[in-house]
Scaffold this motif. Structure first.
Motif, short mmCIF file in Angstrom:
data_model
loop_
_atom_site.label_atom_id
_atom_site.label_comp_id
_atom_site.label_asym_id
_atom_site.label_seq_id
_atom_site.Cartn_x
_atom_site.Cartn_y
_atom_site.Cartn_z
N PRO A 178 108.18 22.67 6.12
CA PRO A 178 107.18 23.59 5.56
C PRO A 178 106.38 22.97 4.42
CG PRO A 178 109.27 24.71 5.86
CD PRO A 178 109.53 23.27 6.14
N PHE A 179 105.07 23.12 4.49
CA PHE A 179 104.10 22.72 3.47
C PHE A 179 103.93 21.20 3.33
CE2 PHE A 179 105.41 26.98 2.05
CZ PHE A 179 104.17 27.59 1.97
N LYS A 180 104.64 20.41 4.09
CA LYS A 180 104.53 18.96 3.95
C LYS A 180 103.12 18.48 4.26
CE LYS A 180 106.77 14.60 5.26
NZ LYS A 180 105.55 13.86 5.60
N ALA A 181 102.54 18.98 5.36
CA ALA A 181 101.19 18.58 5.73
C ALA A 181 100.16 19.07 4.72
CB ALA A 181 100.84 19.09 7.13
N VAL A 182 100.44 20.22 4.10
CA VAL A 182 99.54 20.74 3.07
C VAL A 182 99.59 19.86 1.83
CG1 VAL A 182 99.03 22.71 1.56
CG2 VAL A 182 99.76 23.11 3.92
N LEU A 183 100.79 19.50 1.42
CA LEU A 183 100.96 18.72 0.19
C LEU A 183 100.42 17.31 0.32
CD1 LEU A 183 104.54 19.89 -0.85
CD2 LEU A 183 102.35 20.54 -1.88
N ASP A 184 100.49 16.73 1.53
CA ASP A 184 99.97 15.36 1.67
C ASP A 184 98.52 15.31 2.15
OD1 ASP A 184 100.08 15.74 4.44
OD2 ASP A 184 101.99 14.70 4.65
N GLY A 185 97.85 16.48 2.18
CA GLY A 185 96.41 16.51 2.44
C GLY A 185 96.00 16.57 3.89
N ARG A 186 96.93 16.63 4.82
CA ARG A 186 96.56 16.69 6.24
C ARG A 186 96.18 18.09 6.69
NH1 ARG A 186 101.26 15.39 9.38
NH2 ARG A 186 102.53 15.68 7.52
N GLN A 187 96.52 19.10 5.87
CA GLN A 187 96.29 20.48 6.24
C GLN A 187 95.85 21.27 5.02
OE1 GLN A 187 95.30 22.78 8.52
NE2 GLN A 187 96.83 21.74 9.81
N GLN A 188 95.10 22.32 5.25
CA GLN A 188 94.63 23.18 4.16
C GLN A 188 94.85 24.63 4.56
OE1 GLN A 188 90.56 22.53 3.05
NE2 GLN A 188 90.62 23.98 1.33
N LEU A 189 95.47 25.40 3.67
CA LEU A 189 95.74 26.80 3.96
C LEU A 189 94.47 27.63 3.89
CD1 LEU A 189 99.07 27.46 2.03
CD2 LEU A 189 98.77 26.91 4.44
N VAL A 190 94.32 28.55 4.82
CA VAL A 190 93.21 29.50 4.84
C VAL A 190 93.82 30.89 4.77
CG1 VAL A 190 91.22 30.33 6.12
CG2 VAL A 190 91.86 27.91 6.26
N LEU A 191 93.78 31.51 3.61
CA LEU A 191 94.48 32.77 3.38
C LEU A 191 94.03 33.87 4.32
CD1 LEU A 191 94.71 32.83 -0.53
CD2 LEU A 191 96.42 32.07 1.12
N GLY A 192 92.75 33.86 4.68
CA GLY A 192 92.24 34.89 5.58
C GLY A 192 92.94 34.91 6.93
N GLU A 193 93.48 33.77 7.35
CA GLU A 193 94.17 33.70 8.64
C GLU A 193 95.50 34.45 8.63
OE1 GLU A 193 92.41 29.29 9.92
OE2 GLU A 193 94.54 29.54 9.41
N PHE A 194 96.01 34.76 7.44
CA PHE A 194 97.28 35.47 7.35
C PHE A 194 97.10 36.98 7.27
CE2 PHE A 194 98.05 31.20 5.89
CZ PHE A 194 99.29 30.89 6.41
N LEU A 195 95.85 37.44 7.13
CA LEU A 195 95.58 38.87 7.04
C LEU A 195 95.37 39.42 8.45
CD1 LEU A 195 93.14 38.81 4.00
CD2 LEU A 195 95.61 39.23 4.00
#
Length: 233
Positions: A178-195
């Motif tokens: 969890p969150f590894k790809a986010v922390l190393d810059g390969r992925q970016q969270l989009v909060l709207g996708e969770f709504l």
């Protein structure tokens, strides 16, 4: 417990692995219904046996009187359900109301982990093992986590065989941890996708589980007294 979990893993993961073969012969809808007809009863059997025996064996620890344990366990369990919910298919495809399909997803919770159900299962096991503290629970968690770790490998293998380069691109931009790809810059969270409405469903489900926990002991006793419970014991 390990024997039941192994049998369920063979039925569930084996059925998933045979999907392409089965679909070619009887079609998507018929295969989904056959898969559900075998997987759901086997899952109910495993859950029933687990509930009836969860305090069996040696009590390794007992933290249930600690003031922090209940909020910790329920918070962790609620978060685990956010990962465990069906993130990778449409709910109406389970009973084949809609034609079941295999898709690649790279949005929402997949940005956090490519295998959210494995993450949710590990978190669920951690919280419930902390609460129950029995040797039986330790063995059950070992079997559950082992199955889900196998499912991580098997799922990636099946998607790679089906989608080829498209899956390799998805794999390169996501992570299992969890969150590894986010922390190393390969992925970016989009909060709207969770709504999504599904998230409201999870909140309702957690509330229902909280309410239903008072009846778990009754259900476990009924299962253990049934002919099936006696046979398994």
């Amino acid at each position: 417990m390990l024997a039941l979990l192994l049998a369920f893993a063979v039925v569930h993961s084996g059925g998933a692995s045979l999907r392409a073969w089965g679909v070619e012969r009887i079609g998507e809808r018929a295969w989904r219904l056959l898969f559900a007809a075998v997987s759901i009863p086997s899952a109910v059997l495993v859950i029933g046996y687990f509930l009836a025996h969860r305090y069996d064996g040696i009590r390794l620890w007992n933290l249930q009187e600690a003031p922090w344990i209940v909020p910790l366990v329920w918070t962790g369990t609620a978060i685990s359900f956010l990962f465990l919910y069906p993130a990778t298919y449409n709910l109406l495809e389970i009973p084949a109301v809609l034609k079941p399909q295999v898709r690649l997803y790279a949005t929402g919770i997949i940005r956090i982990s490519r295998h959210p159900q494995a993450v949710g299962q590990i978190l669920w096991c951690a919280t419930h093992l902390l609460w129950i503290g029995s040797s039986f629970m330790l063995v059950a968690c070992f079997g559950l986590i082992a199955h889900h770790l196998f499912a991580v490998w098997n799922g990636d293998r099946r998607l790679a065989n089906r989608f080829g380069a498209a899956f390799e691109e998805l794999k390169a931009s996501t992570s299992v941890i969890p969150f590894k790809a986010v922390l190393d810059g390969r992925q970016q969270l989009v909060l709207g996708e969770f709504l999504r409405p599904a998230q409201l469903g999870i909140v309702i489900a957690v509330a229902l589980f909280w309410w239903a926990h008072r009846y778990i002991g009754v259900g476990a006793t009924a299962f253990s007294r049934s002919s099936l419970g006696h046979w398994l014991s």
